[in-house]
Scaffold this motif. Structure first.
Motif, PDB file in Angstrom:
ATOM      1  N   ARG A  16       1.717 -10.219   9.150  1.00 24.72           N
ATOM      2  CA  ARG A  16       3.151 -10.362   9.426  1.00 24.72           C
ATOM      3  C   ARG A  16       3.771 -11.213   8.325  1.00 24.72           C
ATOM      4  O   ARG A  16       3.074 -11.975   7.673  1.00 24.72           O
ATOM      5  N   ARG A  17       5.089 -11.129   8.151  1.00 30.85           N
ATOM      6  CA  ARG A  17       5.767 -11.912   7.109  1.00 30.85           C
ATOM      7  C   ARG A  17       6.089 -13.331   7.555  1.00 30.85           C
ATOM      8  O   ARG A  17       6.236 -14.230   6.733  1.00 30.85           O
ATOM      9  N   ALA A  28       4.761  -6.834   4.818  1.00 25.98           N
ATOM     10  CA  ALA A  28       3.893  -7.988   4.525  1.00 25.98           C
ATOM     11  C   ALA A  28       2.827  -7.662   3.484  1.00 25.98           C
ATOM     12  O   ALA A  28       2.115  -8.550   3.023  1.00 25.98           O
ATOM     13  N   SER A  29       2.696  -6.377   3.115  1.00 23.03           N
ATOM     14  CA  SER A  29       1.780  -6.025   2.019  1.00 23.03           C
ATOM     15  C   SER A  29       2.337  -4.762   1.385  1.00 23.03           C
ATOM     16  O   SER A  29       3.176  -4.079   1.977  1.00 23.03           O
ATOM     17  N   ASP A  30       1.873  -4.472   0.163  1.00 27.22           N
ATOM     18  CA  ASP A  30       2.429  -3.294  -0.514  1.00 27.22           C
ATOM     19  C   ASP A  30       1.345  -2.554  -1.289  1.00 27.22           C
ATOM     20  O   ASP A  30       0.170  -2.934  -1.266  1.00 27.22           O
ATOM     21  N   ALA A  31       1.754  -1.492  -1.969  1.00 23.62           N
ATOM     22  CA  ALA A  31       0.791  -0.652  -2.700  1.00 23.62           C
ATOM     23  C   ALA A  31       0.110  -1.438  -3.815  1.00 23.62           C
ATOM     24  O   ALA A  31      -1.053  -1.173  -4.149  1.00 23.62           O
ATOM     25  N   ASP A  57       0.102 -14.282  -4.151  1.00 25.29           N
ATOM     26  CA  ASP A  57      -0.072 -13.530  -2.898  1.00 25.29           C
ATOM     27  C   ASP A  57       1.199 -13.732  -2.048  1.00 25.29           C
ATOM     28  O   ASP A  57       1.644 -14.860  -1.851  1.00 25.29           O
ATOM     29  N   THR A  58       1.777 -12.644  -1.561  1.00 24.09           N
ATOM     30  CA  THR A  58       3.060 -12.813  -0.868  1.00 24.09           C
ATOM     31  C   THR A  58       2.876 -13.258   0.581  1.00 24.09           C
ATOM     32  O   THR A  58       3.562 -14.152   1.050  1.00 24.09           O
ATOM     33  N   GLN A  78       0.438 -20.035  -4.833  1.00 25.33           N
ATOM     34  CA  GLN A  78       1.658 -19.345  -4.402  1.00 25.33           C
ATOM     35  C   GLN A  78       2.841 -20.258  -4.698  1.00 25.33           C
ATOM     36  O   GLN A  78       2.812 -21.441  -4.360  1.00 25.33           O
ATOM     37  N   ASP A  79       3.877 -19.717  -5.311  1.00 19.10           N
ATOM     38  CA  ASP A  79       5.045 -20.534  -5.644  1.00 19.10           C
ATOM     39  C   ASP A  79       5.831 -20.901  -4.375  1.00 19.10           C
ATOM     40  O   ASP A  79       6.058 -22.075  -4.114  1.00 19.10           O
TER      41      ASP A  79
END
Ligand SMILES: C[S@@+](CC[C@H](N)C(=O)[O-])C[C@H]1O[C@@H](n2cnc3c(N)ncnc32)[C@H](O)[C@@H]1O
Length: 403
Positions: A16-17, A28-31, A57-58, A78-79
């Motif tokens: 989840r975000r 919450a994730s991508d290709a 990592d987002t 992570q920023d």
């Protein structure tokens, strides 16, 4: 390359975000995460004990994904603080659902912490100067076999990213695109290409305009990737003439109640508004907060360069989570209107709600925003009575009194 996405699907599905902004068009994730995880699976197949560094990592897909693939020595930079919080929340959720307990550690914006990894997985930052700084940190502390694999959506990539990586690695090649994402594989780290951390901070002397003594020229410092670099944002410029008068009014209100006034620069970026608050009155306690590591580093540098360190505390925080209820007399804010690449008003609304909680009744919130965004009804509802102080072709400045 193996398709690890299928094996990791249960993990990726639980992500989840939160506490990042959630919306139907945001995931919450991508290709790119999936491509990077495929590359990681291949690398971990041949070197199961690899020390892995994850950059950017987002929401935890990469960090938790490599842990699930068997990596036991994992560090993550992570920023944004919300990215760290989201990763930690997703780790707890995954373990509660019966998943493997991940072992990872968060690292700071310190070149020494980027040293000694075998495999580095990176979601490419938008800023080339931040990419240059981070790739330099990795290469400086790498061993000859260290590999960096960096990915992004194809539409956000261009040749200049390859050129930047080539400054720090002898060989860089691109993968084929898959689901509109692509990877860059960098090998053969070059020693001695990294710029010393202190020299990465860009500095410039900026005219703040106006005749108020708080608006004499300011040295703005920006770590690579920081908002607006070492220059003045055009929205901030419209807000500036209203900051010192609001600061002095806050001091007057607090003095009448025989206490010290406190003002907060919420989402401080490079710390311009915090510096002007501190210059407006030495009787004001100023707090500058931002969730980005790069912003907190930039603000610390700006505050120090202008001799204001005694008056300003710089904090990395999500919204105003570290501040007690009803503890501030003034909050100043130039909220972002993007979440990643998407235009989204959720973050500004969350900022207004946190300001409403932290302001004392009668305290004030000064905001600048793009006029088309029409935040006034939201401010009115979430915080209190709102008046327009200024408006030009592009920006509106409002002052809201906490009811
Ligand atoms: C438009 S910039 C304004 C920067 C600075 N105040 C100025 O006026 O130059 C918005 C800032 O809000 C910060 N920000 C975004 N989300 C945040 C959050 N959840 N908590 C704290 N700061 C956040 C961003 O990192 C960025 O520095």
């Amino acid at each position: 390359m193996p398709d690890s996405a299928a094996a990791l699907a249960p993990l990726l599905d639980t992500l989840r975000r939160a506490p990042d902004v959630e919306a139907d068009n945001l995931s919450a994730s991508d290709a790119t995460d999936r491509l990077l995880l495929d590359a990681a699976a291949e690398a971990l197949d041949t070197q199961p004990q690899a020390r892995v560094l994850v950059i950017g990592d987002t929401h935890g897909a990469l960090t938790l994904g490599v842990s699930e693939l068997g990596a036991t020595d994992v560090a993550v930079w992570q920023d944004p603080l919300v990215a760290e919080l989201s990763l930690d929340a997703n780790a707890r959720r995954w373990v509660a659902a019966g998943g493997r307990e991940p072992t990872y550690r968060h690292i700071a914006l310190d070149p020494a912490e980027f040293a000694g990894f075998d495999l580095v997985l990176m979601q490419l930052p938008r800023s080339l100067s931040l990419l240059d700084a981070l790739a330099g940190f990795v290469a400086a502390g790498a061993h000859p076999a260290t590999r960096l694999v960096a990915g992004a959506r194809v539409k956000h990539m261009d040749l200049s990213m390859t050129r930047v990586l080539e400054r720090h690695f002898a060989s860089v090649h691109a993968s084929l695109a898959r689901q509109k994402s692509r990877l860059l594989f960098a090998e053969g780290p070059r020693a001695g290409t990294a710029t010393p951390a202190v020299q990465l901070v860009e500095q410039s002397q900026v005219d703040l305009g106006g005749s108020d003594p708080a608006l004499v020229p300011l040295t703005i410092c920006a770590f690579p990737g920081g908002f607006a670099g070492a220059s003045l944002d055009i929205g901030t410029r419209v807000l500036l003439p209203h900051v010192a008068p609001a600061a002095r009014a806050a001091v007057e209100r607090a003095t009448a109640q025989q206490r010290q006034a406190r003002a907060i620069d919420l989402g401080c970026g490079t710390g311009v508004l915090a510096a002007v608050l501190a210059r407006a009155s030495t009787e004001l306690e100023v707090i500058a907060t931002d969730q980005m590591r790069t912003a907190a580093a930039s603000t610390e540098a700006t505050i120090a360069a202008n001799g204001l360190a005694e008056h300003v505390a710089v904090i990395r925080d999500n919204l105003l989570d570290a501040q007690p209820d009803a503890s501030a007399d003034l909050v100043v804010c130039n909220p972002p209107f993007h979440v990643g690449a998407a235009v989204h008003t959720g973050i500004a609304e969350a900022m207004f709600a946190s300001a409403a909680r932290v302001l004392r009744p009668g305290g004030q919130l000064l905001v600048v925003f793009n006029s088309h965004l029409r935040y006034r009804p939201t401010l009115q509802r979430v915080v209190g009575p709102t008046e327009q102080l200024d408006r030009d072709a592009k920006f509106t400045v409002t002052q809201t009194t906490r009811r």
